[in-house]
Design a protein around this motif. Sequence first.
Motif, PDB file in Angstrom:
ATOM      1  N   PRO A  26     -10.679   6.840   8.101  1.00 21.77           N
ATOM      2  CA  PRO A  26     -11.348   6.635   9.391  1.00 21.77           C
ATOM      3  C   PRO A  26     -12.064   5.294   9.430  1.00 21.77           C
ATOM      4  O   PRO A  26     -12.607   4.825   8.424  1.00 21.77           O
ATOM      5  N   ALA A  27     -12.057   4.703  10.608  1.00 21.80           N
ATOM      6  CA  ALA A  27     -12.768   3.440  10.807  1.00 21.80           C
ATOM      7  C   ALA A  27     -14.143   3.708  11.377  1.00 21.80           C
ATOM      8  O   ALA A  27     -14.416   4.772  11.946  1.00 21.80           O
ATOM      9  N   SER A  28     -15.011   2.746  11.195  1.00 24.91           N
ATOM     10  CA  SER A  28     -16.330   2.843  11.813  1.00 24.91           C
ATOM     11  C   SER A  28     -16.177   2.823  13.329  1.00 24.91           C
ATOM     12  O   SER A  28     -15.188   2.315  13.871  1.00 24.91           O
ATOM     13  N   ALA A  29     -17.148   3.387  14.023  1.00 29.62           N
ATOM     14  CA  ALA A  29     -17.113   3.361  15.481  1.00 29.62           C
ATOM     15  C   ALA A  29     -17.213   1.921  15.973  1.00 29.62           C
ATOM     16  O   ALA A  29     -17.959   1.107  15.396  1.00 29.62           O
ATOM     17  N   PRO A  30     -16.487   1.561  17.018  1.00 28.71           N
ATOM     18  CA  PRO A  30     -16.580   0.192  17.540  1.00 28.71           C
ATOM     19  C   PRO A  30     -18.014  -0.180  17.909  1.00 28.71           C
ATOM     20  O   PRO A  30     -18.738   0.623  18.508  1.00 28.71           O
ATOM     21  N   ASP A  31     -18.428  -1.395  17.532  1.00 27.47           N
ATOM     22  CA  ASP A  31     -19.772  -1.850  17.884  1.00 27.47           C
ATOM     23  C   ASP A  31     -19.774  -2.411  19.307  1.00 27.47           C
ATOM     24  O   ASP A  31     -18.815  -2.217  20.066  1.00 27.47           O
ATOM     25  N   ALA A  32     -20.823  -3.126  19.652  1.00 29.18           N
ATOM     26  CA  ALA A  32     -20.944  -3.624  21.025  1.00 29.18           C
ATOM     27  C   ALA A  32     -19.804  -4.557  21.416  1.00 29.18           C
ATOM     28  O   ALA A  32     -19.435  -4.642  22.593  1.00 29.18           O
ATOM     29  N   SER A  33     -19.248  -5.268  20.444  1.00 27.66           N
ATOM     30  CA  SER A  33     -18.129  -6.165  20.731  1.00 27.66           C
ATOM     31  C   SER A  33     -16.793  -5.442  20.680  1.00 27.66           C
ATOM     32  O   SER A  33     -15.757  -6.033  20.973  1.00 27.66           O
ATOM     33  N   GLY A  34     -16.822  -4.156  20.289  1.00 25.39           N
ATOM     34  CA  GLY A  34     -15.594  -3.400  20.138  1.00 25.39           C
ATOM     35  C   GLY A  34     -15.016  -3.452  18.745  1.00 25.39           C
ATOM     36  O   GLY A  34     -13.955  -2.874  18.481  1.00 25.39           O
ATOM     37  N   ARG A  35     -15.706  -4.099  17.840  1.00 23.15           N
ATOM     38  CA  ARG A  35     -15.159  -4.254  16.489  1.00 23.15           C
ATOM     39  C   ARG A  35     -15.356  -2.985  15.664  1.00 23.15           C
ATOM     40  O   ARG A  35     -16.421  -2.393  15.646  1.00 23.15           O
ATOM     41  N   TRP A  36     -14.293  -2.607  14.956  1.00 27.05           N
ATOM     42  CA  TRP A  36     -14.327  -1.492  14.018  1.00 27.05           C
ATOM     43  C   TRP A  36     -13.832  -1.977  12.660  1.00 27.05           C
ATOM     44  O   TRP A  36     -13.224  -3.052  12.549  1.00 27.05           O
ATOM     45  N   GLN A  37     -14.080  -1.188  11.623  1.00 29.06           N
ATOM     46  CA  GLN A  37     -13.621  -1.559  10.282  1.00 29.06           C
ATOM     47  C   GLN A  37     -13.368  -0.302   9.458  1.00 29.06           C
ATOM     48  O   GLN A  37     -14.125   0.660   9.511  1.00 29.06           O
ATOM     49  N   ALA A  38     -12.280  -0.345   8.721  1.00 30.93           N
ATOM     50  CA  ALA A  38     -11.957   0.697   7.745  1.00 30.93           C
ATOM     51  C   ALA A  38     -11.793   0.038   6.390  1.00 30.93           C
ATOM     52  O   ALA A  38     -11.519  -1.171   6.301  1.00 30.93           O
ATOM     53  N   THR A  39     -11.936   0.810   5.327  1.00 36.75           N
ATOM     54  CA  THR A  39     -11.802   0.266   3.975  1.00 36.75           C
ATOM     55  C   THR A  39     -10.762   1.073   3.208  1.00 36.75           C
ATOM     56  O   THR A  39     -10.894   2.292   3.061  1.00 36.75           O
ATOM     57  N   LEU A  40      -9.744   0.372   2.729  1.00 34.23           N
ATOM     58  CA  LEU A  40      -8.718   0.999   1.909  1.00 34.23           C
ATOM     59  C   LEU A  40      -9.185   1.001   0.462  1.00 34.23           C
ATOM     60  O   LEU A  40      -9.864   0.062   0.018  1.00 34.23           O
ATOM     61  N   PRO A  41      -8.825   2.010  -0.316  1.00 35.23           N
ATOM     62  CA  PRO A  41      -9.278   2.075  -1.705  1.00 35.23           C
ATOM     63  C   PRO A  41      -8.528   1.080  -2.581  1.00 35.23           C
ATOM     64  O   PRO A  41      -7.477   0.562  -2.194  1.00 35.23           O
ATOM     65  N   PRO A  42      -9.046   0.787  -3.766  1.00 34.08           N
ATOM     66  CA  PRO A  42      -8.317  -0.094  -4.691  1.00 34.08           C
ATOM     67  C   PRO A  42      -6.904   0.439  -4.938  1.00 34.08           C
ATOM     68  O   PRO A  42      -6.701   1.634  -5.157  1.00 34.08           O
ATOM     69  N   THR A  43      -5.943  -0.484  -4.885  1.00 35.77           N
ATOM     70  CA  THR A  43      -4.532  -0.120  -4.991  1.00 35.77           C
ATOM     71  C   THR A  43      -3.852  -1.060  -5.972  1.00 35.77           C
ATOM     72  O   THR A  43      -4.083  -2.278  -5.921  1.00 35.77           O
ATOM     73  N   PRO A  44      -3.005  -0.552  -6.858  1.00 39.11           N
ATOM     74  CA  PRO A  44      -2.285  -1.444  -7.767  1.00 39.11           C
ATOM     75  C   PRO A  44      -1.237  -2.269  -7.018  1.00 39.11           C
ATOM     76  O   PRO A  44      -0.859  -1.951  -5.892  1.00 39.11           O
ATOM     77  N   ALA A  45      -0.768  -3.320  -7.669  1.00 40.09           N
ATOM     78  CA  ALA A  45       0.247  -4.177  -7.065  1.00 40.09           C
ATOM     79  C   ALA A  45       1.498  -3.376  -6.759  1.00 40.09           C
ATOM     80  O   ALA A  45       1.897  -2.488  -7.513  1.00 40.09           O
TER      81      ALA A  45
END
Length: 664
Positions: free
Chosen positions: A64-83
């Motif tokens: 899940p991503a963070s709720a959009p802020d006032a500018s509409g920006r959201w962010q999600a974080t993927l876990p560490p992944t091997p190559a």
Amino acid sequence: MRILFLLPLAAPLALAAPAAQATVRLPALVGSHMVLQRDRPVPVWGWAAPGEAVSVTFRGQAYPASAPDASGRWQATLPPTPAGGPYELVVKGQNTLELTDVLVGDVWLASGQSNMQFKVKDSYPGGYQPVQDADQEIAAANWPRIRFFTVNQAAAYRPQAEAAGTGWQVCSPATVAGFSAVAYFFSRGLYQQYQVPVGVVVSNWGGTPAEAWVSAEGLRELPEFGARLAAFAAKTTSLSDDQHAYDTQRRERLDNSRRYDKGYLLGGQTWAAPDFDARAWPTMPLPGPWETQPGLATYDGVVWFRKEIDLSARLAGQPLTLTLGKVEDADSTYFNGVKVGSGHDRDQPRSYVVPAGLVRAGRNVIVVRVLDRGGSGGIGGEPAQLALSGAGQTLPLAGPWQYQVGLPPQDQPVPPVPGGAQMAPATLYNAMIAPLQPFAFKGVIWYQGETNVERAAQYRTLFPALITDWRQHWGSELPFLFVQLANFQAALPQPAESDWAELREAQAGALRLPRTGMATAIDIGNPDDIHPHNKQEVGRRLVLAARHVAYGDNQLTYSGPTYASMTVVGAAVRLKFTHLGTGLDVKGPTLHGFAVAGADHQFHWATARIVGKEVEVQSPEVPRPVAVRYDWASNPDGNLANRAGLPAPPFRTDTWPGITEGKK
């Protein structure tokens, strides 16, 4: 990237503001064919409508991503992944975005000025190519797991949320010509060493100073930039809008130059009239650019050139041919006040017929009105092309001509950032670095400094401030690798002060910061070209630094012998070094490049020899030496190396004031 709309779209995505649109979108940097950083959390971000729920699915798991802020920006974080990969990455809100061919590996940010910007191959004037063996390199560039994203050049008063670019390009003979050459050879070396995907985000601009790449916060400790930064902060408009307004006004004045040109006088007369009194006009040599004259170094506009000649009675009443060479850009040419020709192609040499009825014995007047829209202005070409010929005679016209500016510089529109927006503090950081955050990187490679050479003393503080600034904004002690400037300009017969040497010293001083590495290029430069063509070796040496600094290879010889300490033994000086590898070496029959000085601060060339793990230097002209310098010149010829073939970086043992002290 495939876009699946779940709800009707009311307006084109490109025209909608982030907070107002009803669908998820991503920055240009997050797209198909991208490489994500392995083995660490990876932010993914974009914009959506207020309250819109957004999720990112990667390798079968939704985040899940963070709720959009006032500018509409959201962010999600993927876990560490091997190559690995390729994978799909799906972003879902009210619509769904599917990114394909996503790899996981190591991602590097490549930045700087022209030596980082120069491509593997491009169409440069005169066929110039800044990279050796470019065609062979292109033919062999089958590396589909190397990917490049090149940021469009832009400048801004304040940090921007987005940056346009090329999109992620897969390395192949069809694409590699457009890649930064240094960054490509670096990425290829890393891939060959570690066999994991490599992504490079290239953000550079030729001829730019370091301060343009530092944020306003990062420059706070350098008060000399404070006034300009404060002026930018007070702006209520955007730089792009201000630049557009300036360009529009400038274009209008040039398109309608006759309306503003002071060379057009009342009553229909012009400065081309034979009886116009031009005795007070200054002179300049032609052919040649007018930028060499006082007040015209950056001038684009109109200049009138005037030359009076005496013709013999034999030529009177004869048709003549007037040749001017190449005019930059457009001209209107007059003979005795009558227009005999005009042209608008800067690459086409001018040749005009002067009718017989205009040619008279004695005094004649030639006037050329030149309009330049950008770049170099004036009458160019070879001196022999500037001539008047006819009746079996040729009268050379090269030499001094009178001139006068038709559109005075003080009446021209003023650009929003005089000197160029890309030259001002923080502007490139704002538009070309800030929008890349918080993309996850393995590290940074940097090739810049030529534009700051005349302020080398300032660079001692400015360059570390840049490194620290970027690390603070990314919240990580990113490995930072840089290229020490190559040898350049004419060699001098005797030891002398050098701003280039001081800049290299300032660069090396940044090695005091943790997790930094330097690739020395002092032996692969060109006295006549500020852009070394051996970009392959630059890339290779950056790879060596990366293997140690970023990948933890402590058994590797990654640097040339680096000065550590000195001991005076009678009339000689013994120098100790680190980074010896398996031992010191000489590239050539005898060791040279060293100079010594006594208490008088006067340096003299020294003889030098390797004694075990040390270098001994001395000069008969300095019986009591107190200081040693090595490769301390703009274009030195020192040849000390280690057995790994890496050159010793230039150094000095003294701290005496140089020629850039106090310059800002």
